[in-house]
Write a protein that holds these residues in place. Structure first.
Motif, PDB file in Angstrom:
ATOM      1  N   THR A   1       1.014  -1.348  -0.340  1.00 34.99           N
ATOM      2  CA  THR A   1       0.350   0.104  -0.622  1.00 34.99           C
ATOM      3  C   THR A   1       0.618   1.083  -0.548  1.00 34.99           C
ATOM      4  OG1 THR A   1      -0.128   0.361   2.386  1.00 34.99           O
ATOM      5  CG2 THR A   1      -1.972  -0.804   0.813  1.00 34.99           C
TER       6      THR A   1
ATOM      7  N   GLU B   1       2.245  10.917  -2.712  1.00 36.38           N
ATOM      8  CA  GLU B   1       2.622  12.927  -3.011  1.00 36.38           C
ATOM      9  C   GLU B   1       3.411  13.942  -2.322  1.00 36.38           C
ATOM     10  OE1 GLU B   1      -1.402  13.278  -4.250  1.00 36.38           O
ATOM     11  OE2 GLU B   1      -1.699  13.295  -1.951  1.00 36.38           O
ATOM     12  N   HIS B   2       3.700  12.891  -1.506  1.00 32.26           N
ATOM     13  CA  HIS B   2       3.759  13.630   0.042  1.00 32.26           C
ATOM     14  C   HIS B   2       5.384  13.172   0.578  1.00 32.26           C
ATOM     15  CE1 HIS B   2       0.219  15.206   0.207  1.00 32.26           C
ATOM     16  NE2 HIS B   2      -0.369  14.191   0.315  1.00 32.26           N
ATOM     17  N   CYS B   3       5.921  12.603  -0.266  1.00 27.97           N
ATOM     18  CA  CYS B   3       7.437  12.291  -0.109  1.00 27.97           C
ATOM     19  C   CYS B   3       8.572  12.279  -0.712  1.00 27.97           C
ATOM     20  CB  CYS B   3       7.738  10.152   0.100  1.00 27.97           C
ATOM     21  SG  CYS B   3       7.913   9.328  -1.061  1.00 27.97           S
TER      22      CYS B   3
ATOM     23  N   THR C   1       1.560   3.913  -3.422  1.00 27.28           N
ATOM     24  CA  THR C   1       0.638   4.681  -4.258  1.00 27.28           C
ATOM     25  C   THR C   1       0.675   5.822  -3.485  1.00 27.28           C
ATOM     26  OG1 THR C   1      -0.466   4.232  -1.770  1.00 27.28           O
ATOM     27  CG2 THR C   1      -1.213   2.302  -3.386  1.00 27.28           C
ATOM     28  N   PRO C   2      -0.815   6.615  -5.080  1.00 27.67           N
ATOM     29  CA  PRO C   2      -0.379   8.358  -4.685  1.00 27.67           C
ATOM     30  C   PRO C   2      -0.491   8.664  -3.536  1.00 27.67           C
ATOM     31  CG  PRO C   2      -1.885   7.467  -6.600  1.00 27.67           C
ATOM     32  CD  PRO C   2      -1.241   6.158  -5.467  1.00 27.67           C
ATOM     33  N   LYS C   3      -1.496   8.333  -2.438  1.00 26.30           N
ATOM     34  CA  LYS C   3      -1.654   8.443  -0.750  1.00 26.30           C
ATOM     35  C   LYS C   3      -0.297   9.185  -0.827  1.00 26.30           C
ATOM     36  CE  LYS C   3      -4.053   7.170   2.947  1.00 26.30           C
ATOM     37  NZ  LYS C   3      -4.513   5.904   4.012  1.00 26.30           N
ATOM     38  N   TYR C   4       0.431   8.012  -0.918  1.00 27.80           N
ATOM     39  CA  TYR C   4       1.902   8.156   0.163  1.00 27.80           C
ATOM     40  C   TYR C   4       2.463   8.497  -0.509  1.00 27.80           C
ATOM     41  CZ  TYR C   4      -0.090   5.025   3.296  1.00 27.80           C
ATOM     42  OH  TYR C   4      -1.088   4.198   4.632  1.00 27.80           O
TER      43      TYR C   4
END
Length: 329
Positions: free
Chosen positions: A248, A256-258, A251-254
């Motif tokens: 998981t 995009e913030h790293c 995925t873009p959820k994670y």
């Protein structure tokens, strides 16, 4: 205007490395780029490919300070031991390959080059020649007297570093110790700051086991090793999130913030990166006192001399080396 200089090593002479150098030379580079290889090899391969490239001889006594014009390539001539036939490995040229790497790496240490970009080598034929060789990374670590290096692959929008690299899966869990995880994370964090210009890197860390161990029901490495190590590093101010389940995390959820993902082993992180960016990805060796980037593919012996190749990965490796050198000033 004086530019930063870069070294380019074409790798295995029977592979596509020489082809990549010649095709790349069709367009001007923003910096002086010096191919460290055999001039005769490039002449023969250019004829085979049907490309017209002007080869400009250079040496340490007179390295250029301006980029080569489009259609030309600076060459630091490095003699072969045996004539090359495209697609046919010859162990007699193994020492030549290592000499090109030594010239490039030492040139970086001596300040002649701001960084080095490497095309693929063939580990098997070097070892068959009687020279123990496990790869560019280990060779450059020894040359620069570096104890710990970190392998990171990158493409546009994703960077993936590895805690362990080329190990059998059976050996991975034993290799993931608190000491190793801490060393690798520190190197990744430090190089994201110093070589990529990221003031406060945000790093996502994969768990080792499915579901990051499922609270200890699917393995205890997360509880015993990974979580305590990350907590210790967070106490020093590092922005680390995890351990997260690898299925998981990507995925873009994670993402995009790293700024980077730290995977526990080779095939945990690299299949995702290569799916996203194959042909436009690169390999970066972190932890070295020099800048080294590389293509993300192999020697492709069957394509050597055919012209049916894509320079995309090499171009990304070049662009990244240029950017890293600007940041590292």
């Amino acid at each position: 205007m004086k530019h930063q200089r870069f070294a380019l090593t074409p790798g295995e002479p029977a592979g596509i490395g020489p082809d990549l150098c010649l095709l790349l030379a069709e367009h001007a580079q923003p910096h002086p780029l010096i191919a460290i290889t055999s001039r005769d090899l490039l002449v023969e391969r250019a004829a085979q490919l049907g490309v017209a490239v002007t080869l400009l001889p250079v040496s340490p006594a007179a390295f250029p300070d301006a980029p080569a014009p489009a259609g030309s390539l600076y060459v630091w001539d490095t003699p072969l031991a045996s004539r090359v036939v495209a697609g046919q490995l010859d162990k007699r040229n193994a020492a030549f390959v290592l000499q090109t790497l030594t010239r490039a790496g030492q040139g970086c240490l001596d300040g002649h080059f701001a960084g080095m970009i490497t095309a693929p080598v063939h580990k098997g034929v070097i070892n068959e020649s009687g020279i123990a060789f496990s790869g560019h990374t280990e060779f450059l670590a020894e040359l620069t007297h570096t104890t710990q290096v970190v392998m990171m692959l990158a493409t546009r929008g994703l960077r993936v570093a590895l805690v362990t690299t080329h190990l059998p899966l059976r050996a991975v869990a034993d290799a993931i110790t608190a000491e190793r995880l801490e060393r690798v994370t520190r190197i990744l964090h430090a190089d994201l700051q110093s070589k990529f210009g990221i003031a406060q890197p945000r790093i996502l860390v994969c768990g080792l086991n499915p579901h990051a161990g499922e609270g200890g029901h699917l393995g205890s490495e997360e509880i015993d090793i990974i979580e305590p190590t990350l907590a210790h590093l967070r106490s020093e101010g590092m922005d680390l999130r995890g351990p997260l389940p690898a299925d998981t995390l990507f995925t873009p959820k994670y993402l995009e913030h790293c700024d980077a993902v730290l995977a526990m082993y080779h095939d945990q992180g690299l299949p995702v990166l290569k799916y996203k960016g194959f042909g436009a990805a690169l390999n970066v060796t972190l932890g070295l006192p020099i800048i080294r980037t590389s293509v993300d593919h192999g020697t492709a012996l069957d394509l050597a001399g055919t012209g049916r190749i894509d320079t995309g990965s090499l171009q990304v490796a070049l662009e990244t080396a240029y950017q890293m050198a600007e940041t590292h000033l």
